[in-house]
Design a protein around this motif. Sequence first.
Motif, short mmCIF file in Angstrom:
data_model
loop_
_atom_site.label_atom_id
_atom_site.label_comp_id
_atom_site.label_asym_id
_atom_site.label_seq_id
_atom_site.Cartn_x
_atom_site.Cartn_y
_atom_site.Cartn_z
N TYR A 37 0.86 -1.19 0.00
CA TYR A 37 0.00 0.00 0.00
C TYR A 37 0.89 1.23 0.00
O TYR A 37 1.71 1.43 0.91
CB TYR A 37 -0.92 -0.01 1.22
N GLU A 38 0.72 2.08 -1.02
CA GLU A 38 1.55 3.27 -1.17
C GLU A 38 0.76 4.56 -1.02
O GLU A 38 1.36 5.63 -0.87
CB GLU A 38 2.24 3.24 -2.54
N ASP A 39 -0.56 4.48 -1.07
CA ASP A 39 -1.40 5.66 -0.87
C ASP A 39 -2.11 5.52 0.48
O ASP A 39 -3.29 5.18 0.56
CB ASP A 39 -2.42 5.78 -2.01
N GLU B 7 -3.02 7.69 2.70
CA GLU B 7 -4.08 8.67 2.97
C GLU B 7 -5.44 8.14 2.56
O GLU B 7 -6.43 8.34 3.26
CB GLU B 7 -3.78 9.98 2.22
N ASP B 8 -5.50 7.46 1.42
CA ASP B 8 -6.79 6.99 0.90
C ASP B 8 -7.05 5.51 1.18
O ASP B 8 -8.21 5.10 1.29
CB ASP B 8 -6.86 7.23 -0.61
N GLU B 9 -5.99 4.70 1.29
CA GLU B 9 -6.18 3.26 1.39
C GLU B 9 -6.12 2.72 2.81
O GLU B 9 -6.73 1.68 3.12
CB GLU B 9 -5.12 2.54 0.54
N SER C 291 5.34 6.13 4.30
CA SER C 291 4.64 6.24 3.02
C SER C 291 4.21 4.90 2.43
O SER C 291 3.39 4.88 1.51
CB SER C 291 5.53 6.97 2.00
N GLN C 292 4.75 3.78 2.93
CA GLN C 292 4.41 2.48 2.36
C GLN C 292 4.25 1.42 3.45
O GLN C 292 5.05 1.34 4.38
CB GLN C 292 5.51 2.01 1.40
N GLN D 264 -6.20 13.77 6.36
CA GLN D 264 -7.31 12.91 6.75
C GLN D 264 -7.63 13.07 8.25
O GLN D 264 -8.17 12.17 8.87
CB GLN D 264 -6.98 11.44 6.45
#
Length: 404
Positions: free
Chosen positions: A148-150, A152-154, A212-213, A259
């Motif tokens: 998972y790299e996003d 904020e959304d994931e 970030s990941q 978020q």
Amino acid sequence: MKYNGNADSTILSVIVPIYNAAPFLEKCINSITMQTFRDMEIILVDDGSTDNSLEICKRYQGMDTRIKVISKKNGGLISARKAGVSAADSELIGFVDSDDWIEENMYEELVQCYVQTGCDLVSSGIIRDYENFQRTVQVMDHYEEGLYEDLEDEIYPSMLYSREYCDYGLYPTLVNKLFRKDKLADVYEGIDEAVFYGEDALTLYSYCMSISQIYIKRKAYYHYNIRSGSMCSTPDRRLPYNTYLLYTGLKKVFTQSEQSAVLMKQLKKYVLDLEFHNLKTLYHINMAVFDQWEFEYPEELFSDAYVIYGAGACGQALFREIEEMHKEQNMVAWVDKDADALLEECLYEVQTPEILCGLSYDYIIVAVKNENTAKEIIAELTDLYQIKREKLIWKPAKQVIRHS
């Protein structure tokens, strides 16, 4: 056998905080030293033990050159973990609690995920081993396996609470994960050492706000021993202030995110759950029994002579529904293995299952939410008490959580 690997080039430091853990320590350390992944250092942090834990640590240090031993004044779990991180010479950090153990391929597979992706966090599952091996439950993060790299959304929108699963999205445990040492050391600078309950959540979620990941691995290697009398069930008058420290610590990092609104909503839900835990631990008030529950039992079932097995939140909610139907007079008994502990919680008398041998009834209703738990109870009742399977009934129950 003495291991003579080169500890100067390790990629991984495994930190074991220890306080009076002598009965479990050898199994714990053995499970780490026997890992198929060898390129590690093992840091045993004795946090002021008063038993012979430190002697055991030093004995193992003499057997394996990968082992470092730190002896410090008692300061709590966060203090011990921070001391281990400060002493670590590696790129990655893993944690193992001194009364638990890990499967031999855990770090080989977790490090492989890190090497292949270069992520900041690798998260796997946990195997909860209940006291006396009565039952085992696997717990996984509620995300599909992968990188998972996003975030904020994931990840962030369901990190502390997933509405879909009514559970954590990312479980607040450190011991089943790999962390980057440099980032974790920075996070620990802002963690209050006075937090003693929920410290994993404070550390993990603060860490997640600085990376970030994340790689999610849906496989469990870590055996977490759950014993009666553990900290999570022992009254401590510091609990309310502990919750305040945890809340303010996470609020500080959450409000810096785009978020922040959704994270703060989850945080308030998490804090409310902590306060419910405080009420139950300190005052024997189980707030979950006041939630709304939906049951699939037909009403005519309660016209026969029945026994309720289970006096937790599910069982108490079912009893309230039976009272509303005015069918409580047909209840022969209410039983639970933890009857003594539930004396102050239940308004109706609850007894231990041993009384079932001398009772006459048509059905036993297994009033628990989890299907696996129900299967274990049914197996125990048929094996230990020779109760006919056709007399045992379990139906799904849905908890409608009013504080979500």
